[in-house]
Scaffold this motif. Structure first.
Motif, PDB file in Angstrom:
ATOM      1  N   GLU A  80     -17.529  11.806   7.567  1.00 28.23           N
ATOM      2  CA  GLU A  80     -18.298  10.976   7.162  1.00 28.23           C
ATOM      3  C   GLU A  80     -19.790  10.314   8.267  1.00 28.23           C
ATOM      4  O   GLU A  80     -20.543  10.057   7.372  1.00 28.23           O
ATOM      5  CB  GLU A  80     -17.103   9.833   8.222  1.00 28.23           C
ATOM      6  N   TYR A  81     -19.212  11.175   9.846  1.00 28.24           N
ATOM      7  CA  TYR A  81     -21.046  11.380  10.141  1.00 28.24           C
ATOM      8  C   TYR A  81     -22.131  12.056   9.822  1.00 28.24           C
ATOM      9  O   TYR A  81     -22.515  11.387   9.683  1.00 28.24           O
ATOM     10  CB  TYR A  81     -20.544  11.538  12.038  1.00 28.24           C
ATOM     11  N   ARG A  93     -25.448   2.438  14.427  1.00 28.03           N
ATOM     12  CA  ARG A  93     -23.772   1.890  14.484  1.00 28.03           C
ATOM     13  C   ARG A  93     -23.048   3.533  15.569  1.00 28.03           C
ATOM     14  O   ARG A  93     -22.682   2.080  16.512  1.00 28.03           O
ATOM     15  CB  ARG A  93     -22.984   3.026  13.762  1.00 28.03           C
ATOM     16  N   ILE A  94     -24.077   4.343  16.407  1.00 26.92           N
ATOM     17  CA  ILE A  94     -24.309   4.323  17.167  1.00 26.92           C
ATOM     18  C   ILE A  94     -24.304   3.346  18.963  1.00 26.92           C
ATOM     19  O   ILE A  94     -23.854   3.117  19.246  1.00 26.92           O
ATOM     20  CB  ILE A  94     -24.563   5.905  17.805  1.00 26.92           C
ATOM     21  N   GLU A 101     -16.653   8.181  17.938  1.00 28.46           N
ATOM     22  CA  GLU A 101     -17.049   9.001  18.949  1.00 28.46           C
ATOM     23  C   GLU A 101     -18.146   9.637  18.924  1.00 28.46           C
ATOM     24  O   GLU A 101     -18.736  10.108  17.839  1.00 28.46           O
ATOM     25  CB  GLU A 101     -16.049  10.477  18.057  1.00 28.46           C
ATOM     26  N   PRO A 102     -18.877   8.605  19.601  1.00 26.31           N
ATOM     27  CA  PRO A 102     -19.958   8.655  19.837  1.00 26.31           C
ATOM     28  C   PRO A 102     -21.072  10.024  20.413  1.00 26.31           C
ATOM     29  O   PRO A 102     -21.783  10.545  19.850  1.00 26.31           O
ATOM     30  CB  PRO A 102     -20.237   7.765  21.494  1.00 26.31           C
ATOM     31  N   SER A 106     -23.863  11.264  17.538  1.00 26.79           N
ATOM     32  CA  SER A 106     -25.240  11.222  18.140  1.00 26.79           C
ATOM     33  C   SER A 106     -25.343  13.138  17.721  1.00 26.79           C
ATOM     34  O   SER A 106     -26.450  13.373  17.449  1.00 26.79           O
ATOM     35  CB  SER A 106     -25.232  11.493  19.769  1.00 26.79           C
ATOM     36  N   GLY A 107     -24.583  14.296  18.085  1.00 28.78           N
ATOM     37  CA  GLY A 107     -24.578  15.564  17.869  1.00 28.78           C
ATOM     38  C   GLY A 107     -25.222  15.670  15.681  1.00 28.78           C
ATOM     39  O   GLY A 107     -25.694  16.267  15.684  1.00 28.78           O
ATOM     40  N   SER A 108     -23.828  14.311  15.072  1.00 28.03           N
ATOM     41  CA  SER A 108     -24.098  14.826  13.668  1.00 28.03           C
ATOM     42  C   SER A 108     -25.670  13.813  13.160  1.00 28.03           C
ATOM     43  O   SER A 108     -26.010  14.512  12.055  1.00 28.03           O
ATOM     44  CB  SER A 108     -22.836  13.731  13.669  1.00 28.03           C
TER      45      SER A 108
END
Length: 178
Positions: A80-81, A93-94, A101-102, A106-108
């Motif tokens: 999804e990310y 969204r973050i 799962e922030p 963020s990595g995504s």
């Protein structure tokens, strides 16, 4: 290395490039990168895409070759990310606390940003086609199939780069002094 922090840092950078660096002169339309040794799951394997991004030309394709026996890994939300249509929406969204799962989100976001410039392909027995497609990854059965199809698309003169141990390699562009 040890000593004065500036000279030590410079010496460490030189040593790091000697050990982990991979010089290249021109960006490539096709980059095939393997994720070894970070190949247990896509969460880890995606590090190799970062190396591919450094070498890929605008509009090029980075194909990640990775077994991923544990699938996408501990973050089921990864498809999804990574499949977010654009990075700003995911970052918002973050910021709003709307993601489960922030850290994974963020990595995504880095991959989503890369996906605005390049395309992704995947060769993996451990990541299903539906998950890969949700992340906008083209699926290939093996690296040769990816190479053949991409050469048909980009043409036989396309520049191709292969990066081994992509999660542990730092490509850097050399500067032509002439």
């Amino acid at each position: 290395v040890a000593g004065h922090y500036v000279q030590s840092h410079r010496a460490a950078v030189s040593l790091g490039l000697e050990v982990m660096g991979a010089p290249f002169s021109e960006p490539s339309q096709i980059v095939i990168v393997d994720s070894h040794p970070a190949d247990l799951d896509l969460w880890q394997a995606s590090k190799a895409i970062m190396a591919g991004d450094l070498v890929a030309a605008d509009g090029g394709t980075v194909v990640l070759v990775t077994p991923c026996p544990e699938g996408v890994g501990p973050h089921a939300e990864l498809p999804e990310y990574i499949g977010a249509p654009e990075v700003e929406g995911l970052l918002e969204r973050i910021r709003q606390g709307e993601v489960v799962e922030p850290i994974a989100a963020s990595g995504s976001a880095s991959l989503v940003r890369m996906g605005e410039r390049i395309r992704f392909g995947l060769v993996s027995a451990g990541v299903g086609a539906s998950e890969a497609e949700a992340m906008r990854f083209a699926c290939f059965n093996h690296a040769q199939e990816a190479l053949d199809r991409l050469l048909e698309e980009y043409g036989p003169e396309a520049r191709v780069t292969v990066i081994l141990q992509g999660a542990e390699t730092l490509p850097y562009r050399t500067v032509d002094s002439g």
